[in-house]
Design an enzyme around this catalytic site. Structure first.
Site, short mmCIF file in Angstrom:
data_model
loop_
_atom_site.label_atom_id
_atom_site.label_comp_id
_atom_site.label_asym_id
_atom_site.label_seq_id
_atom_site.Cartn_x
_atom_site.Cartn_y
_atom_site.Cartn_z
N CYS A 43 -6.07 1.71 5.87
CA CYS A 43 -6.69 0.47 6.36
C CYS A 43 -6.05 0.11 7.71
O CYS A 43 -5.14 0.79 8.18
CB CYS A 43 -6.50 -0.66 5.35
N HIS B 130 0.85 -1.19 0.00
CA HIS B 130 0.00 0.00 0.00
C HIS B 130 0.89 1.25 0.00
O HIS B 130 2.02 1.21 0.49
CB HIS B 130 -0.91 0.01 1.24
N GLU C 221 0.91 3.89 1.81
CA GLU C 221 1.40 4.32 3.13
C GLU C 221 2.59 3.48 3.57
O GLU C 221 3.57 4.00 4.15
CB GLU C 221 0.31 4.16 4.20
N CYS D 269 -2.23 -0.49 7.53
CA CYS D 269 -1.46 0.76 7.41
C CYS D 269 -1.54 1.57 8.70
O CYS D 269 -0.53 2.14 9.15
CB CYS D 269 -1.96 1.57 6.23
#
Lengths: 138, 138
Positions: A76, A46, A48, A79
């Site tokens: 999410c 992801h 992040e 993260c």
């Protein structure tokens, strides 16, 4: 957040779910990343996660206590858990994630010292995601 | 779990918090990893994260639906979030993490199809962690 949004546009061009992130430390962008879960075959890739790993590499330090992460979509749980470990000073996100956002969990996930701002460029960020999923369906 | 514990021992030797993980797919270990947060200056470099990234690389697939992850310590929220994305068939962990374990959050974190087993080699895994932190204090 405009720089994070540019990263999301790069993800969109790469046919990745368009989420972008940057890390700012002392008024300087030290990391930029976008979601690469498809290209890397890696659910952990992801925006992040890639951004905080890159920021930590840049600083040669695990903790990002003087840094702000800007990300176009609400993180999410994975993260948010990572942001908690990184002890960021501030997290700024754009669009809400009504299905996977960390704020759905009724517990404090981020580090107690981390300030949170939401809704910055939310409309543009959400519109880009909607366009991506519309393309995918057609 | 013995193989995961061997990974934890490698972490211990490397002066990392001793947590180890392996991913098994069709009776074969396809990934082994141990916590490397210190060496990599990266809070995301937990054993589970490295193991599922390595497993996905091995399979050239994002989802680990036919795989079991063995890890010596209960996953934190970040790792549990990652395991949820990876849709593992099963997660087996050793010692409970009373401070950071994902089960502290009163929500379903893992994928609904993921089976969970806990307590396997819990005593050895916990003793190794205690020894590590005892060394650190001295």
């Amino acid at each position: 957040m405009q720089e994070a949004y540019k990263q999301a546009l790069l993800a969109y061009q790469d046919k990745e779910i368009p989420v972008g992130a940057v890390v700012v430390c002392r008024n300087k962008i030290i990391a930029r990343a976008y979601n690469q879960t498809e290209k890397l075959h890696d659910v952990t890739a992801h925006a992040e996660m890639l951004a905080i790993t890159a920021a930590a590499n840049h600083l040669h330090a695990k903790y990002l206590t003087q840094c702000t992460l800007y990300v176009t979509l609400e993180p999410c749980l994975m993260c948010a858990g990572a942001l908690a470990w990184a002890q960021l000073d501030r997290v700024v996100f754009g669009a809400k994630d009504a299905k996977r956002g960390f704020s759905l969990v009724p517990s404090k996930i981020l580090h107690p010292k981390t300030k949170i701002t939401s809704g910055i460029m939310a409309q543009e960020s959400e519109a880009l995601l909607q366009q991506f999923f519309r393309n995918l369906r057609n």
